[in-house]
Design a protein around this motif. Structure first.
Motif, PDB file in Angstrom:
ATOM      1  N   ARG A   7       0.822  -1.220   0.000  1.00 42.15           N
ATOM      2  CA  ARG A   7       0.000   0.000   0.000  1.00 42.15           C
ATOM      3  C   ARG A   7       0.852   1.265   0.000  1.00 42.15           C
ATOM      4  NH1 ARG A   7      -0.815   3.196   3.832  1.00 42.15           N
ATOM      5  NH2 ARG A   7       0.116   1.740   5.308  1.00 42.15           N
ATOM      6  N   GLU A   8       0.522   2.147  -0.908  1.00 43.34           N
ATOM      7  CA  GLU A   8       1.177   3.449  -0.975  1.00 43.34           C
ATOM      8  C   GLU A   8       0.110   4.456  -1.396  1.00 43.34           C
ATOM      9  OE1 GLU A   8       5.022   2.964  -3.116  1.00 43.34           O
ATOM     10  OE2 GLU A   8       4.475   4.914  -3.959  1.00 43.34           O
ATOM     11  N   GLY A   9       0.007   5.577  -0.694  1.00 39.28           N
ATOM     12  CA  GLY A   9      -1.038   6.560  -1.003  1.00 39.28           C
ATOM     13  C   GLY A   9      -0.587   7.589  -2.031  1.00 39.28           C
ATOM     14  N   ILE A  10      -1.370   8.674  -2.127  1.00 39.20           N
ATOM     15  CA  ILE A  10      -1.099   9.666  -3.180  1.00 39.20           C
ATOM     16  C   ILE A  10      -0.436  10.938  -2.653  1.00 39.20           C
ATOM     17  CG2 ILE A  10      -3.029   8.863  -4.612  1.00 39.20           C
ATOM     18  CD1 ILE A  10      -4.500  11.496  -3.733  1.00 39.20           C
ATOM     19  N   THR A  11      -0.078  10.947  -1.364  1.00 41.19           N
ATOM     20  CA  THR A  11       0.366  12.217  -0.753  1.00 41.19           C
ATOM     21  C   THR A  11       1.699  12.723  -1.309  1.00 41.19           C
ATOM     22  OG1 THR A  11       1.281  10.918   1.051  1.00 41.19           O
ATOM     23  CG2 THR A  11      -0.878  11.878   1.428  1.00 41.19           C
ATOM     24  N   LYS A  12       2.464  11.820  -1.936  1.00 40.49           N
ATOM     25  CA  LYS A  12       3.762  12.269  -2.457  1.00 40.49           C
ATOM     26  C   LYS A  12       3.710  12.660  -3.942  1.00 40.49           C
ATOM     27  CE  LYS A  12       6.902   9.277  -1.567  1.00 40.49           C
ATOM     28  NZ  LYS A  12       7.466   8.014  -1.173  1.00 40.49           N
ATOM     29  N   VAL A  13       2.535  12.523  -4.548  1.00 39.13           N
ATOM     30  CA  VAL A  13       2.428  12.859  -5.980  1.00 39.13           C
ATOM     31  C   VAL A  13       2.425  14.383  -6.132  1.00 39.13           C
ATOM     32  CG1 VAL A  13       0.979  12.686  -8.044  1.00 39.13           C
ATOM     33  CG2 VAL A  13       1.142  10.739  -6.474  1.00 39.13           C
ATOM     34  N   THR A  14       3.316  14.888  -6.961  1.00 42.28           N
ATOM     35  CA  THR A  14       3.427  16.348  -7.112  1.00 42.28           C
ATOM     36  C   THR A  14       2.867  16.803  -8.467  1.00 42.28           C
ATOM     37  OG1 THR A  14       5.590  16.210  -8.177  1.00 42.28           O
ATOM     38  CG2 THR A  14       5.567  16.338  -5.752  1.00 42.28           C
ATOM     39  N   LYS A  15       2.707  18.103  -8.576  1.00 42.62           N
ATOM     40  CA  LYS A  15       2.275  18.681  -9.858  1.00 42.62           C
ATOM     41  C   LYS A  15       3.277  18.334 -10.958  1.00 42.62           C
ATOM     42  CE  LYS A  15       1.202  23.188  -9.504  1.00 42.62           C
ATOM     43  NZ  LYS A  15       0.769  24.513  -8.969  1.00 42.62           N
ATOM     44  N   THR A  16       4.570  18.301 -10.588  1.00 46.52           N
ATOM     45  CA  THR A  16       5.603  17.957 -11.576  1.00 46.52           C
ATOM     46  C   THR A  16       5.399  16.529 -12.083  1.00 46.52           C
ATOM     47  OG1 THR A  16       7.128  19.387 -10.403  1.00 46.52           O
ATOM     48  CG2 THR A  16       8.116  17.792 -11.904  1.00 46.52           C
ATOM     49  N   ASP A  17       5.124  15.590 -11.163  1.00 44.46           N
ATOM     50  CA  ASP A  17       4.904  14.193 -11.591  1.00 44.46           C
ATOM     51  C   ASP A  17       3.731  14.112 -12.563  1.00 44.46           C
ATOM     52  OD1 ASP A  17       6.940  13.291  -9.862  1.00 44.46           O
ATOM     53  OD2 ASP A  17       5.534  13.162  -8.180  1.00 44.46           O
ATOM     54  N   ILE A  18       2.665  14.851 -12.224  1.00 45.05           N
ATOM     55  CA  ILE A  18       1.461  14.826 -13.071  1.00 45.05           C
ATOM     56  C   ILE A  18       1.803  15.374 -14.460  1.00 45.05           C
ATOM     57  CG2 ILE A  18      -0.838  15.877 -13.377  1.00 45.05           C
ATOM     58  CD1 ILE A  18      -1.229  14.224 -10.990  1.00 45.05           C
ATOM     59  N   ARG A  19       2.576  16.476 -14.474  1.00 44.37           N
ATOM     60  CA  ARG A  19       2.924  17.099 -15.760  1.00 44.37           C
ATOM     61  C   ARG A  19       3.824  16.169 -16.576  1.00 44.37           C
ATOM     62  NH1 ARG A  19       4.583  21.638 -13.672  1.00 44.37           N
ATOM     63  NH2 ARG A  19       6.790  21.186 -13.932  1.00 44.37           N
ATOM     64  N   MET A  20       4.800  15.561 -15.915  1.00 41.89           N
ATOM     65  CA  MET A  20       5.725  14.674 -16.636  1.00 41.89           C
ATOM     66  C   MET A  20       4.985  13.433 -17.156  1.00 41.89           C
ATOM     67  SD  MET A  20       8.193  16.486 -16.719  1.00 41.89           S
ATOM     68  CE  MET A  20       8.967  15.363 -17.844  1.00 41.89           C
ATOM     69  N   ALA A  21       4.049  12.935 -16.356  1.00 43.32           N
ATOM     70  CA  ALA A  21       3.249  11.791 -16.820  1.00 43.32           C
ATOM     71  C   ALA A  21       2.574  12.176 -18.131  1.00 43.32           C
ATOM     72  CB  ALA A  21       2.218  11.402 -15.761  1.00 43.32           C
ATOM     73  N   GLY A  22       1.986  13.367 -18.156  1.00 41.06           N
ATOM     74  CA  GLY A  22       1.301  13.853 -19.357  1.00 41.06           C
ATOM     75  C   GLY A  22       2.247  13.920 -20.547  1.00 41.06           C
ATOM     76  N   GLU A  23       3.450  14.444 -20.297  1.00 42.12           N
ATOM     77  CA  GLU A  23       4.417  14.562 -21.411  1.00 42.12           C
ATOM     78  C   GLU A  23       4.833  13.197 -21.927  1.00 42.12           C
ATOM     79  OE1 GLU A  23       7.845  17.154 -21.217  1.00 42.12           O
ATOM     80  OE2 GLU A  23       6.717  18.659 -20.088  1.00 42.12           O
ATOM     81  N   MET A  24       4.828  12.216 -21.049  1.00 46.80           N
ATOM     82  CA  MET A  24       5.268  10.873 -21.450  1.00 46.80           C
ATOM     83  C   MET A  24       4.116  10.010 -21.978  1.00 46.80           C
ATOM     84  SD  MET A  24       7.890  10.070 -18.315  1.00 46.80           S
ATOM     85  CE  MET A  24       9.619  10.540 -18.351  1.00 46.80           C
ATOM     86  N   GLY A  25       2.888  10.545 -21.973  1.00 47.80           N
ATOM     87  CA  GLY A  25       1.754   9.804 -22.541  1.00 47.80           C
ATOM     88  C   GLY A  25       0.919   9.056 -21.507  1.00 47.80           C
ATOM     89  N   TYR A  26       0.975   9.534 -20.238  1.00 54.43           N
ATOM     90  CA  TYR A  26       0.258   8.829 -19.166  1.00 54.43           C
ATOM     91  C   TYR A  26      -0.574   9.797 -18.324  1.00 54.43           C
ATOM     92  CZ  TYR A  26       3.740   5.147 -20.042  1.00 54.43           C
ATOM     93  OH  TYR A  26       4.521   4.188 -20.613  1.00 54.43           O
ATOM     94  N   VAL A  27      -1.507   9.223 -17.528  1.00 48.79           N
ATOM     95  CA  VAL A  27      -2.125   9.973 -16.429  1.00 48.79           C
ATOM     96  C   VAL A  27      -1.838   9.185 -15.156  1.00 48.79           C
ATOM     97  CG1 VAL A  27      -3.993  11.117 -17.702  1.00 48.79           C
ATOM     98  CG2 VAL A  27      -4.353   8.816 -16.800  1.00 48.79           C
ATOM     99  N   ILE A  28      -1.792   9.898 -14.029  1.00 48.13           N
ATOM    100  CA  ILE A  28      -1.532   9.192 -12.760  1.00 48.13           C
ATOM    101  C   ILE A  28      -2.863   8.876 -12.080  1.00 48.13           C
ATOM    102  CG2 ILE A  28      -0.404   9.303 -10.504  1.00 48.13           C
ATOM    103  CD1 ILE A  28       1.708  11.108 -11.689  1.00 48.13           C
ATOM    104  N   LYS A  29      -3.033   7.614 -11.713  1.00 44.67           N
ATOM    105  CA  LYS A  29      -4.234   7.151 -11.001  1.00 44.67           C
ATOM    106  C   LYS A  29      -3.795   6.326  -9.792  1.00 44.67           C
ATOM    107  CE  LYS A  29      -7.451   8.460 -13.939  1.00 44.67           C
ATOM    108  NZ  LYS A  29      -8.376   9.529 -13.492  1.00 44.67           N
ATOM    109  N   LEU A  30      -4.604   6.353  -8.722  1.00 42.52           N
ATOM    110  CA  LEU A  30      -4.341   5.411  -7.623  1.00 42.52           C
ATOM    111  C   LEU A  30      -4.992   4.097  -8.041  1.00 42.52           C
ATOM    112  CD1 LEU A  30      -3.170   5.066  -4.690  1.00 42.52           C
ATOM    113  CD2 LEU A  30      -5.546   5.169  -3.937  1.00 42.52           C
ATOM    114  N   LEU A  31      -4.165   3.125  -8.384  1.00 45.00           N
ATOM    115  CA  LEU A  31      -4.726   1.847  -8.840  1.00 45.00           C
ATOM    116  C   LEU A  31      -4.635   0.798  -7.740  1.00 45.00           C
ATOM    117  CD1 LEU A  31      -3.600   1.135 -12.523  1.00 45.00           C
ATOM    118  CD2 LEU A  31      -5.618   2.351 -11.686  1.00 45.00           C
ATOM    119  N   ALA A  32      -5.630  -0.067  -7.744  1.00 50.20           N
ATOM    120  CA  ALA A  32      -5.585  -1.288  -6.939  1.00 50.20           C
ATOM    121  C   ALA A  32      -5.365  -2.405  -7.954  1.00 50.20           C
ATOM    122  CB  ALA A  32      -6.898  -1.477  -6.206  1.00 50.20           C
TER     123      ALA A  32
END
Ligand code: HSE
Length: 425
Positions: free
Chosen positions: A225-250
């Motif tokens: 288990r790992e939550g979303i508290t460490k996800v930053t705006k930079t991670d979200i932006r870089m995910a977008g540039e690389m062709g991804y979106v960030i989701k909390l997946l199970a």
């Protein structure tokens, strides 16, 4: 016509929603199901809450014992939440031979084995469709519609609060803190959001769903288990540039005798159906060996969707000749010979900040190479003598990634590993 007298313990949002459906749809359920469902008693410390749903005060029970002793009541809904006193109350009802319908994921994931044993002792049924993914009938689908299949994987967005926050960060460029504050204002996130944002809620649900999908107990304590508290705006932006979106997946997977169960922020390719699941919506993507891919989508929380799942269980339980129990040895432990994996294979996003000097990138690449981590793609952004380098690896062992990252962090110098996020393939 058959009459089923019901009691509801806990008249909060979900209990109230259940009461409303049973009363507003009483005639409809009589017509379509041939059963007259009547709410005979409710149990809640707060009389004001009982009144606010238009429930006659005469229906207010003074104790769970009053409900347990009422021979007319054959089914009890538990919508109190939390482990105690819900567990003790449910045990009383089961031992009194009453079917129990609950929305309580924490309780089921922690005490399912003992509650089922108690249910068997009392000759009663224990039903919990509403415990996972609110109004989405995923439990019934796993138990009643997919028996033909070995389920290979069950991958879902099963927490609406975190999906709302991540969607706001992605679509509106909000920070985690601002998106959380908005979710709290709108009532999606609790005042103490820990259970949602740290992934506990999703890990309880994944434990239940994986146990059903893989036909063995998958204790919630085994879910990474790992939550979303460490996800930053930079991670979200870089995910977008690389062709991804960030989701909390199970993510639950079974391959022969190896099971993987994990909840964590994940890079989801923009082309994957789960990438488009936004806001507070939930979705579960299931793959079975014969049925292939399936996707279930809908509202994972709220009075009406969760109430809908509870009423479905009430109807289901009332029509059964004998209670439904697990189709595996429900003893709280994974079946003998089944390994619950602690190392994973996949692609990783690794964000590192460094001093922008000759040889720094070469040194990092060298550490990755030494630890069998192969780089698929990298993006570098720099400002004022510092640079941020975002790596996307090829599929590799997580233990190798951890070793490489530990080595980078232990080296003297200014390199700092900011985040590591797993990638869905
Ligand atoms: N708090 C949960 C969510 C709903 O945000 O999805 C109930 O499990």
């Amino acid at each position: 016509m058959k009459t089923v007298n019901v009691a509801i313990m806990g008249i909060g949002t979900v209990g109230g929603g259940t009461y409303r459906i049973l009363t507003e749809h009483r005639d409809f359920l009589m017509k379509t199901q041939g059963i007259d469902f009547r709410v005979k008693k409710v149990l809640d410390k707060n009389l004001e809450r009982i009144r606010s749903f238009g429930i006659p005060e005469a229906a207010a029970a003074s104790s769970p014992d009053e409900i347990a002793a009422d021979k007319d009541i054959s089914l009890v809904v538990e919508t109190m939440g939390g482990v105690e006193p819900a567990k003790t109350f449910i045990e009383k009802m089961l031992l009194a031979g009453k079917d129990v319908v609950t929305a309580n994921k924490e309780l089921i994931s922690k005490h399912w084995a003992s509650l089922e044993a108690t249910a068997k002792k009392g000759g009663a049924g224990l039903y919990f469709e509403a415990s996972c993914v609110g109004g989405v009938p995923i439990i019934r689908a796993l138990q009643e519609s997919l028996q033909a299949n070995l389920i290979n994987s069950i991958v879902g967005i099963i927490n609406g609060t975190t999906n709302y926050i991540l969607t706001k960060m992605t679509e509106e460029g909000m920070s985690y803190e601002a998106a959380l504050a908005e979710a709290q204002q709108l009532g999606y996130a609790e005042f103490d959001p820990t259970a949602d944002v740290e992934g506990f809620d999703a890990s309880y649900k994944l434990s239940i769903l994986s146990s059903l999908a893989f036909h063995t107990c998958v204790p919630y304590t085994c879910v990474y288990r790992e939550g979303i508290t460490k996800v930053t705006k930079t991670d979200i932006r870089m995910a977008g540039e690389m062709g991804y979106v960030i989701k909390l997946l199970a993510i639950g997977k079974r391959a022969r005798d190896r099971i993987e169960v994990r909840v964590h922020p994940t890079f989801v390719p923009k082309s994957h159906p789960l990438a488009g699941v936004g806001g507070s919506f939930n979705a579960v993507f299931v793959n079975g060996d014969f049925v292939d891919d399936l996707m279930f989508y809908g509202r994972g929380a709220g009075a009406n969707p969760t109430g809908s799942a509870i009423v479905s269980d009430i109807v289901y339980a009332s029509k059964r000749v004998s209670p439904l129990y697990s189709d595996f040895d429900n003893n709280g432990k994974a079946e003998d010979g089944v390994e619950i994996a602690t190392d994973f294979v996949g692609k990783y996003y690794i964000s590192i900040t460094v001093n922008d000097a000759p040889g720094v990138l070469a040194a990092l690449s060298n550490v990755f190479a030494k630890n069998n981590v192969s780089i698929e793609n990298l993006i570098q952004k720099g400002e004022k003598g510092r640079a941020a380098i975002f790596f996307l690896t090829h599929a590799c062992n997580e233990s190798d990634v951890r070793r490489a990252v530990a080595e980078i962090e232990s080296q003297s110098g200014e390199s700092r590993v900011e985040n590591i996020i797993r990638v869905l393939e």
